[in-house]
Design an enzyme around this catalytic site. Structure first.
Site, mmCIF file in Angstrom:
data_model
loop_
_atom_site.group_PDB
_atom_site.id
_atom_site.type_symbol
_atom_site.label_atom_id
_atom_site.label_comp_id
_atom_site.label_asym_id
_atom_site.label_seq_id
_atom_site.Cartn_x
_atom_site.Cartn_y
_atom_site.Cartn_z
ATOM 1 N N ARG A 180 -12.189 6.714 -11.183
ATOM 2 C CA ARG A 180 -13.594 7.231 -10.747
ATOM 3 C C ARG A 180 -14.031 8.547 -11.462
ATOM 4 N NH1 ARG A 180 -12.696 6.763 -4.182
ATOM 5 N NH2 ARG A 180 -10.829 8.197 -4.569
ATOM 6 N N ILE A 236 2.696 -0.624 -10.047
ATOM 7 C CA ILE A 236 3.623 0.069 -9.091
ATOM 8 C C ILE A 236 2.763 0.762 -7.920
ATOM 9 C CG2 ILE A 236 5.326 0.453 -10.836
ATOM 10 C CD1 ILE A 236 2.522 3.209 -10.530
ATOM 11 N N ALA A 237 1.770 0.373 -7.686
ATOM 12 C CA ALA A 237 1.000 1.092 -6.774
ATOM 13 C C ALA A 237 1.228 0.364 -5.260
ATOM 14 C CB ALA A 237 -0.523 0.595 -6.917
ATOM 15 N N ARG A 238 0.356 -0.344 -4.884
ATOM 16 C CA ARG A 238 0.607 -1.059 -3.521
ATOM 17 C C ARG A 238 0.439 -2.518 -3.738
ATOM 18 N NH1 ARG A 238 3.149 2.370 -1.927
ATOM 19 N NH2 ARG A 238 2.925 3.804 0.053
ATOM 20 N N GLU A 267 5.471 -7.346 1.707
ATOM 21 C CA GLU A 267 6.690 -6.940 1.182
ATOM 22 C C GLU A 267 7.451 -7.098 2.735
ATOM 23 O OE1 GLU A 267 7.185 -2.748 -0.179
ATOM 24 O OE2 GLU A 267 5.658 -3.523 -1.848
ATOM 25 N N HIS A 285 10.646 -2.378 -4.736
ATOM 26 C CA HIS A 285 9.873 -1.355 -4.177
ATOM 27 C C HIS A 285 10.817 -0.199 -4.586
ATOM 28 C CE1 HIS A 285 6.694 0.386 -1.780
ATOM 29 N NE2 HIS A 285 6.962 1.356 -2.680
ATOM 30 N N GLY A 287 10.394 2.307 -6.248
ATOM 31 C CA GLY A 287 9.345 3.665 -6.762
ATOM 32 C C GLY A 287 10.086 4.956 -6.701
HETATM 33 C C1 8YV Z 1 7.970 5.327 -0.425
HETATM 34 C C2 8YV Z 1 5.933 4.860 -1.868
HETATM 35 O O1 8YV Z 1 8.355 6.648 -1.163
HETATM 36 O O2 8YV Z 1 6.076 7.360 -1.790
HETATM 37 C C3 8YV Z 1 5.225 6.074 -1.549
HETATM 38 O O3 8YV Z 1 4.180 5.723 -1.276
HETATM 39 O O4 8YV Z 1 5.413 4.052 -2.285
HETATM 40 C C4 8YV Z 1 7.403 4.592 -1.613
HETATM 41 O O5 8YV Z 1 8.147 4.689 -2.697
HETATM 42 C C5 8YV Z 1 9.353 4.911 -0.004
HETATM 43 O O6 8YV Z 1 8.870 3.649 0.507
HETATM 44 C C6 8YV Z 1 9.853 5.845 1.242
HETATM 45 O O7 8YV Z 1 8.671 5.461 2.186
#
Ligand code: 8YV
Length: 321
Positions: A180, A236-238, A267, A285, A287
């Protein structure tokens, strides 16, 4: 007398810290998301709750929990699209998150997916385990290092910028981005006017936007149609940021070459179509799944909670839109 509820087991060091700071700390042993009744109970019984992904604190929950005892939802994670911040704020509940603690770990998982997808590492690993040794032709792999490849990053927040730095300085890749607002970099990075322009220019497209209503199905057929047929798509977002059926069609039709995913629309369900495709790298997931990272997130969530309950400004308070 402060009563705090952790909706899932957190690292021992975090639990120890919480028990030092609060009078009562209850830890829910199951890791499954809370049900609505449990969420309402948590809001009415505890001064602070540490929710995680999946614990859907919605307006519906707050409707029933009029004037809840709870003063803080100290989210364990950076993404808070599972919490209705407007409804929480209207009910007098502050919402905090843990942005700084997750950036590098999540950017590392993006690089993991980029490399696994580009070099087809997952497929290779399965071949070795199956006792096969394939003579893949090098043209089936995507060389990254100093090959003049371009990464296109949709969403240039902390995590997007960390990915851009890794790709540029670590792999000599050119960087284009869609965001943005324009961002300042100490290396060349080009802002594109549209996601379609980014998709047409990039060899690897990475999605790094926050989750929530504004980004629901942000990425769909138009982006995949604009991508190169040799292009790789990384999320790697949602999961719900991507229209999963459009991604599956793009992969099945050969519109794009491959995908690497750490998040999914529903998920932990992952579509069978994605599981069946060799050119799709699937992670559960991961992350922030590393002890040091989860400890850092937990300490930050506990500090947010401590400050808010003490009437101080918590380090990461989320303001309603
Ligand atoms: C969470 C995540 O950290 O931080 C985030 O938003 O996407 C995840 O990796 C993990 O699921 C703990 O809730």
């Amino acid at each position: 007398m402060s009563r705090v509820y952790l909706t899932r087991p957190l690292p021992d060091a975090v639990l120890e810290r919480a028990r030092e700071l609060f009078d009562e700390v209850e830890v829910r042993e199951e890791t499954a998301p809370l049900k609505i009744g449990q969420m309402r109970a948590a809001l009415n019984l505890y001064d602070g709750v540490l929710p995680t992904l999946g614990d859907m604190f919605s307006a519906e929950v707050f409707d029933e929990a009029q004037n809840p005892r709870c003063k803080v939802l100290a989210n364990f994670g950076v993404g808070y699209n599972h919490i209705d911040v407007d409804a929480a704020t209207a009910a007098g509940v502050m919402v905090t998150n843990t942005p700084g603690a997750v950036t590098d770990a999540t950017a590392d998982i993006a690089m993991t997916l980029i490399l696994m997808s580009a070099r087809r590492a997952g497929e290779g690993e399965r071949m070795v385990r199956a006792g096969e040794w394939s003579g893949w032709h090098p043209t089936q792999m995507l060389g990254l290092h100093a090959t003049g490849k371009t990464v296109g990053i949709i969403g240039m927040g902390r995590i997007g910028q960390a990915i851009a730095r890794r790709c540029h300085f670590g792999f000599g890749m050119d960087v284009v981005y869609f965001n943005r607002s324009a961002k300042e970099f100490d290396f060349p990075a080009t802002r594109t006017a549209s996601m379609a322009e980014l998709a047409a220019r990039a060899d690897i497209v990475v999605v790094a936007v926050p989750g929530g209503a504004e980004t629901h199905h942000l990425i769909g057929a138009p982006v995949f149609e604009a991508m190169k047929p040799t292009g790789h798509f990384i999320n790697i977002a949602r999961g719900d940021v991507v229209e999963e059926t459009a991604l599956i069609k793009a992969l099945e039709s050969g519109q794009i070459a491959a995908a690497g995913l750490d998040v999914y629309e529903h998920e932990p369900q992952v579509p069978e179509a994605l599981i069946s495709m060799e050119n799709v790298t699937l992670l559960p997931h991961l992350g922030t799944a590393a002890l040091e990272v989860r400890e850092a997130m937990g300490f930050l969530a506990v500090e947010n909670l401590r400050a808010a309950l003490a009437g101080e400004a918590p380090p990461n308070l989320i303001e309603p839109e």
